[in-house]
Design a protein around this motif. Structure first.
Motif, PDB file in Angstrom:
ATOM      1  N   GLU A  86       0.807  -1.212   0.000  1.00  0.00           N
ATOM      2  CA  GLU A  86       0.000   0.000   0.000  1.00  0.00           C
ATOM      3  C   GLU A  86       0.846   1.271   0.000  1.00  0.00           C
ATOM      4  OE1 GLU A  86      -3.050  -0.020   2.958  1.00  0.00           O
ATOM      5  OE2 GLU A  86      -3.320  -2.194   2.854  1.00  0.00           O
ATOM      6  N   THR A  87       2.157   1.142  -0.168  1.00  0.00           N
ATOM      7  CA  THR A  87       3.053   2.298  -0.160  1.00  0.00           C
ATOM      8  C   THR A  87       3.424   2.664  -1.589  1.00  0.00           C
ATOM      9  OG1 THR A  87       3.970   1.555   1.965  1.00  0.00           O
ATOM     10  CG2 THR A  87       5.204   3.222   0.745  1.00  0.00           C
ATOM     11  N   PRO A  88       3.102   3.879  -2.066  1.00  0.00           N
ATOM     12  CA  PRO A  88       3.390   4.263  -3.451  1.00  0.00           C
ATOM     13  C   PRO A  88       4.861   4.640  -3.651  1.00  0.00           C
ATOM     14  CG  PRO A  88       2.303   6.067  -2.328  1.00  0.00           C
ATOM     15  CD  PRO A  88       2.329   4.921  -1.358  1.00  0.00           C
ATOM     16  N   GLN A  89       5.717   3.667  -3.467  1.00  0.00           N
ATOM     17  CA  GLN A  89       7.153   3.871  -3.556  1.00  0.00           C
ATOM     18  C   GLN A  89       7.813   2.505  -3.677  1.00  0.00           C
ATOM     19  OE1 GLN A  89       8.775   5.839  -0.117  1.00  0.00           O
ATOM     20  NE2 GLN A  89      10.636   6.487  -1.160  1.00  0.00           N
ATOM     21  N   SER A  90       8.966   2.451  -4.328  1.00  0.00           N
ATOM     22  CA  SER A  90       9.686   1.200  -4.487  1.00  0.00           C
ATOM     23  C   SER A  90      10.486   0.903  -3.226  1.00  0.00           C
ATOM     24  CB  SER A  90      10.617   1.281  -5.697  1.00  0.00           C
ATOM     25  OG  SER A  90      11.312   0.064  -5.875  1.00  0.00           O
ATOM     26  N   ILE A  91      10.194  -0.236  -2.590  1.00  0.00           N
ATOM     27  CA  ILE A  91      10.828  -0.631  -1.329  1.00  0.00           C
ATOM     28  C   ILE A  91      11.228  -2.101  -1.420  1.00  0.00           C
ATOM     29  CG2 ILE A  91      10.498  -0.938   1.158  1.00  0.00           C
ATOM     30  CD1 ILE A  91       8.455   1.285   1.089  1.00  0.00           C
ATOM     31  N   SER A  92      12.424  -2.413  -0.949  1.00  0.00           N
ATOM     32  CA  SER A  92      12.867  -3.801  -0.821  1.00  0.00           C
ATOM     33  C   SER A  92      13.289  -4.046   0.621  1.00  0.00           C
ATOM     34  CB  SER A  92      14.043  -4.103  -1.754  1.00  0.00           C
ATOM     35  OG  SER A  92      13.664  -4.062  -3.099  1.00  0.00           O
ATOM     36  N   ILE A  93      13.069  -5.275   1.080  1.00  0.00           N
ATOM     37  CA  ILE A  93      13.447  -5.662   2.434  1.00  0.00           C
ATOM     38  C   ILE A  93      14.334  -6.903   2.358  1.00  0.00           C
ATOM     39  CG2 ILE A  93      12.659  -6.246   4.742  1.00  0.00           C
ATOM     40  CD1 ILE A  93      11.622  -3.550   3.820  1.00  0.00           C
ATOM     41  N   VAL A  94      15.488  -6.834   3.014  1.00  0.00           N
ATOM     42  CA  VAL A  94      16.324  -8.020   3.191  1.00  0.00           C
ATOM     43  C   VAL A  94      16.110  -8.502   4.617  1.00  0.00           C
ATOM     44  CG1 VAL A  94      18.653  -8.961   3.151  1.00  0.00           C
ATOM     45  CG2 VAL A  94      18.009  -7.169   1.532  1.00  0.00           C
ATOM     46  N   THR A  95      15.504  -9.658   4.783  1.00  0.00           N
ATOM     47  CA  THR A  95      15.156 -10.172   6.103  1.00  0.00           C
ATOM     48  C   THR A  95      16.347 -10.891   6.736  1.00  0.00           C
ATOM     49  OG1 THR A  95      14.373 -12.315   5.303  1.00  0.00           O
ATOM     50  CG2 THR A  95      12.797 -10.490   5.281  1.00  0.00           C
ATOM     51  N   SER A  96      16.235 -11.142   8.045  1.00  0.00           N
ATOM     52  CA  SER A  96      17.301 -11.853   8.744  1.00  0.00           C
ATOM     53  C   SER A  96      17.449 -13.280   8.227  1.00  0.00           C
ATOM     54  CB  SER A  96      17.035 -11.865  10.250  1.00  0.00           C
ATOM     55  OG  SER A  96      15.785 -12.452  10.549  1.00  0.00           O
ATOM     56  N   ASP A  97      16.338 -13.917   7.786  1.00  0.00           N
ATOM     57  CA  ASP A  97      16.449 -15.263   7.210  1.00  0.00           C
ATOM     58  C   ASP A  97      17.273 -15.250   5.924  1.00  0.00           C
ATOM     59  OD1 ASP A  97      15.073 -16.433   9.228  1.00  0.00           O
ATOM     60  OD2 ASP A  97      13.314 -17.003   8.057  1.00  0.00           O
ATOM     61  N   GLN A  98      17.095 -14.221   5.088  1.00  0.00           N
ATOM     62  CA  GLN A  98      17.920 -14.108   3.892  1.00  0.00           C
ATOM     63  C   GLN A  98      19.390 -13.968   4.251  1.00  0.00           C
ATOM     64  OE1 GLN A  98      15.035 -10.951   2.245  1.00  0.00           O
ATOM     65  NE2 GLN A  98      16.175 -11.565   0.451  1.00  0.00           N
ATOM     66  N   MET A  99      19.675 -13.126   5.229  1.00  0.00           N
ATOM     67  CA  MET A  99      21.065 -12.916   5.625  1.00  0.00           C
ATOM     68  C   MET A  99      21.672 -14.175   6.238  1.00  0.00           C
ATOM     69  SD  MET A  99      21.085  -8.973   7.027  1.00  0.00           S
ATOM     70  CE  MET A  99      19.541  -8.936   7.947  1.00  0.00           C
ATOM     71  N   GLU A 100      20.875 -14.903   7.019  1.00  0.00           N
ATOM     72  CA  GLU A 100      21.390 -16.109   7.648  1.00  0.00           C
ATOM     73  C   GLU A 100      21.646 -17.214   6.626  1.00  0.00           C
ATOM     74  OE1 GLU A 100      18.707 -17.211  10.729  1.00  0.00           O
ATOM     75  OE2 GLU A 100      19.031 -15.375  11.899  1.00  0.00           O
ATOM     76  N   GLU A 101      20.745 -17.391   5.673  1.00  0.00           N
ATOM     77  CA  GLU A 101      20.923 -18.464   4.701  1.00  0.00           C
ATOM     78  C   GLU A 101      22.133 -18.223   3.801  1.00  0.00           C
ATOM     79  OE1 GLU A 101      17.467 -19.465   2.480  1.00  0.00           O
ATOM     80  OE2 GLU A 101      16.473 -20.419   4.182  1.00  0.00           O
ATOM     81  N   ARG A 102      22.387 -16.949   3.445  1.00  0.00           N
ATOM     82  CA  ARG A 102      23.560 -16.639   2.631  1.00  0.00           C
ATOM     83  C   ARG A 102      24.781 -16.338   3.489  1.00  0.00           C
ATOM     84  NH1 ARG A 102      23.275 -12.217  -0.229  1.00  0.00           N
ATOM     85  NH2 ARG A 102      21.211 -11.370   0.220  1.00  0.00           N
ATOM     86  N   ASN A 103      24.595 -16.334   4.812  1.00  0.00           N
ATOM     87  CA  ASN A 103      25.683 -16.116   5.766  1.00  0.00           C
ATOM     88  C   ASN A 103      26.494 -14.876   5.387  1.00  0.00           C
ATOM     89  OD1 ASN A 103      27.251 -16.516   8.001  1.00  0.00           O
ATOM     90  ND2 ASN A 103      28.406 -18.237   7.164  1.00  0.00           N
ATOM     91  N   VAL A 104      25.798 -13.756   5.234  1.00  0.00           N
ATOM     92  CA  VAL A 104      26.459 -12.533   4.797  1.00  0.00           C
ATOM     93  C   VAL A 104      27.321 -11.978   5.923  1.00  0.00           C
ATOM     94  CG1 VAL A 104      24.609 -12.032   3.186  1.00  0.00           C
ATOM     95  CG2 VAL A 104      24.532 -11.029   5.471  1.00  0.00           C
TER      96      VAL A 104
END
Length: 721
Positions: A86-104
């Motif tokens: 519902e936000t009229p803007q381009s937004i991306s979220i990197v979640t903690s699960d994404q960071m953990e799986e790729r072990n950034v």
């Protein structure tokens, strides 16, 4: 419109070794996956009588933990807890699960698969998170944490965040000055800190990798009392590691981040957040490019002399109180301190143009950076006929002090054909600059989010007043700069029941510039504006978000050469940069165990006005095309349950080495990442590989080349209970 959610009801080296040793000892003793065994009883006839178990799903919040890859809410784009759809803007979220799986290991690594984000553009450099969004730098202009600006000075000191301390990373594309004040026209990064949890959740992990890497980390959280009035969280990390560099010795890190929440009643929440991190890189990275343009991949530093050591700490709080269902007040406050000491050797040119011996200059940097930030908000929920309003008004203030000291002197020569990286180098005295910079900014903003049927309208205005005072304490020269700027934005979105949400938006930005022209006229702030149109889609019943966006950005008042001056250092603000492009992104976490993130970026960035002879050119280091895809699959059930793996491919298009397009250019390259893992009763064993095929490539910026890291392999064993 969904209403915003309201929460209710010894020495560093010895400490590092102790933390790593504790990890090894604690992990085997950890319990298996947390399984509640409620006491029951035996009824007549021997039947087992179990107690009633009530299960209620906790609503997702903009700052809480997200299971999987897909976050549905964000506070970064509007400063209210609003659905991304519902936000009229381009937004991306990197979640903690994404960071953990790729072990950034860094925030930049976390953004490798995000649309519009160009990271690690200066090769391997563990000192900084290099982030460019839509062609504009965010590292020094648009770094935020918990909606407050992070320390950003005019020297080498920049606040660093370890991704293990973060719950998520929000990427807001396009100008955001209406809520945050001075910022980049490309957007901003807002890092959301891990906060205390209502339900106990603990994690411990040890890691071993190539380049002599050893790391241990803990994340402990839960209630301190039966009523859940007091909550706590402690995040710690310790690392001893080398780096893939000539003469490499240290890429060490120590992190300690405690937090505490007090909820005296269902309407009031007070959370204290603190963090400390120490990291050192010895030696610092760098390569040499000869005046003829041929690239030598020899490092030009010294293993004994080069170093980059930084201590940083911060403390603050978040306070929220709801007077009723309509009115909520908040105050976020934080103080941060960064102390940096660095020594470098840099090339001073070839001794003999036909030879391989170069002169070098030794540098000493002492950089201290302090920032105080506070944001006061009032949020109002109100209806006017069929229109539902979420109104937020606020006053924020920040004060930043940067003391920068620099010294230089002659260094020993280096033979590139037979380099000696352990020579006697004299540390120079502070003799070039001793500058103190004070920056103040105060802003008054208001925003209204209006919902009417499927329509979502967001509009806001902000008035900023800023001041920059520069004091050269060696020369006695002082420079003062006062600016005020009105910025705004407007966005319109329609939410279809089918899950489609097309939108359009317009936004502006500004950033104060220190310094003056040759005639003594102070510089004006750089300004930016963006038009954006996009389409978001969330299929009903699917944990998936698809986004497509078109953007057109123009930045004005960019510094360029002064044609009326003979001094090459004199500049005037007649430059202009435009950035137009297309971004596509897909993020999904499916019930069958598949997680996916994919993106494609086309960006046409151009220097549209300049006196440097580069008008019409694409800026150095900015590619036209970027693409990435990462997929991870875990067997959800059966004999093979818990076994899984993932793989990713990243493509970076070619770019020019200089704005003038007269030097070596950077070729396109493709990198492959992979991981395998096994999960069982709360334990997780994984092996992650970045740049799996050990691709060797060079990144060229402004006549200098930067080596990218080779293959990195890390094995980890963790447990969650």
């Amino acid at each position: 419109m969904s209403r915003p959610y309201r929460r209710v009801g010894g020495s560093p080296s010895l400490f590092r070794r102790a933390l790593l040793s504790a990890s090894v000892l604690v992990l085997p003793a950890m319990p298996a996956a947390a399984q509640d065994e409620a006491p029951g009883g035996v009824a007549a006839g021997g039947a087992l009588r179990l107690p009633t178990l009530e299960i209620s799903a906790r609503p997702e919040t903009a700052t809480g933990r997200v299971e999987g890859y897909v976050a549905n809410r964000s506070r970064s784009g509007t400063k209210t807890d609003t659905p991304i759809l519902e936000t009229p803007q381009s937004i991306s979220i990197v979640t903690s699960d994404q960071m953990e799986e790729r072990n950034v290991d860094t925030v930049a690594e976390a953004l490798r698969y995000t649309a519009g984000a160009q990271v690690e553009g200066f090769g391997y450099d563990p000192r900084y998170d290099q982030i460019i969004l839509r062609g504009f730098d965010l590292t020094t202009f648009a770094d935020f944490r918990d909606n407050l600006r992070q320390p950003q000075g005019g020297g080498l000191a920049l606040w660093r965040d370890d991704p293990y301390s973060l719950e998520r990373i929000d990427i807001i594309r396009g100008p955001a000055s209406v809520l945050y004040g001075q910022s980049s026209p490309g957007g901003l990064i807002n890092k959301v800190t891990k906060r205390p949890l209502e339900v106990a959740r603990n994690q411990a992990q040890i890691e071993v990798g190539n380049h002599s890497r050893y790391q241990g980390k803990f994340d402990l959280s839960g209630p301190l009392d039966e009523d859940g009035e007091l909550l706590y969280r402690v995040v710690t990390l310790g690392r001893l590691s080398e780096t893939p560099r000539d003469g490499s010795e240290h890429d060490d890190r120590l992190l300690f981040a405690p937090s505490f929440t007090w909820r005296p009643n269902e309407d009031t929440t007070l959370t204290f957040l603190a963090s400390y991190m120490n990291f050192r890189v010895e030696p610092a990275p760098g390569v040499f490019v000869s005046p003829t343009g041929s690239v030598s991949h020899r490092w030009v530093g010294d293993a004994e002399f080069n170093k980059h050591q930084q201590d940083q700490w911060g403390v603050g709080y978040e306070f929220a109180h709801a007077f009723n269902d309509a009115v909520t007040v908040r105050q976020n406050l934080r103080y941060q301190d960064v102390d940096l000491t660095a020594r470098y050797l840099s090339s001073a040119g070839l001794v003999d143009p036909d030879g391989s011996v170069i002169d070098r200059t030794a540098f000493l940097v002492e950089d201290n950076l302090y920032i105080f930030s506070v944001d006061n908000q009032v949020e109002l929920q109100a209806d006017t006929g069929p229109l539902a309003h979420t109104i937020i008004a606020g006053v924020d203030y920040q004060r930043m002090l940067n003391t920068f000291k620099l010294g230089s002197g002659p260094g020993p020569t280096l033979d590139l054909d037979s380099p000696d990286y352990r020579q006697d180098v004299v540390t120079p005295d502070i003799n070039i600059n001793d500058r103190q910079l004070v920056s103040d900014q105060a802003g008054l903003y208001i925003q209204d989010q209006v919902a009417w049927g499927g329509w979502r309208l967001t509009g806001g205005l902000r008035q900023d007043v800023s001041r920059i005072d520069t004091n050269n304490r060696l020369t006695g020269l002082k420079d003062n700069r006062d600016d005020d700027k009105l910025t705004g934005r407007a966005g319109l979105l329609y939410l279809f029941e089918s899950g489609f949400a097309p939108y359009v938006s317009y936004a502006t930005s500004f950033f104060p510039v220190a310094g003056e022209t040759a005639e003594g006229e102070p510089f004006e702030p750089t300004t930016g504006r963006q038009y954006e149109a996009g389409l978001k889609y969330q299929p009903p019943g699917w944990n998936t978000i698809l986004t497509a966006s078109l953007f057109d950005i123009k930045q004005k008042n960019v510094e360029t050469d002064d044609p009326a001056s003979d001094n090459m250092l004199d500049t005037i603000q007649e430059g202009e940069i435009t950035s137009r492009g297309l971004e596509l992104e897909a993020v999904a976490s499916l019930a069958n165990g598949l997680n996916l993130q994919a993106s494609y970026t086309y960006q046409d960035v151009e220097i549209t006005e300049s006196n440097n002879g580069d008008e019409g050119n694409r800026p150095a280091g900015i590619p036209e095309h970027m693409a990435a895809i990462w997929a991870d699959y875990t067997v959800p059930e059966g004999r093979l349950a818990g076994i899984g793996g993932g793989a990713g491919v990243r493509y970076m298009g070619s770019s020019f080495g200089t704005n003038a397009h007269d030097g070596n250019n950077e070729e396109s390259y493709t990198l492959v990442d992979a991981e395998i893992h096994y999960e069982w009763r709360g334990y997780r064993l994984a092996v992650n590989a970045d740049n799996l095929l050990d691709k060797d490539y060079v990144q060229i910026k402004d006549g200098f080349s930067y080596r990218a890291p080779g293959r990195t392999v890390i094995a980890s064993l963790g447990v969650t209970w």
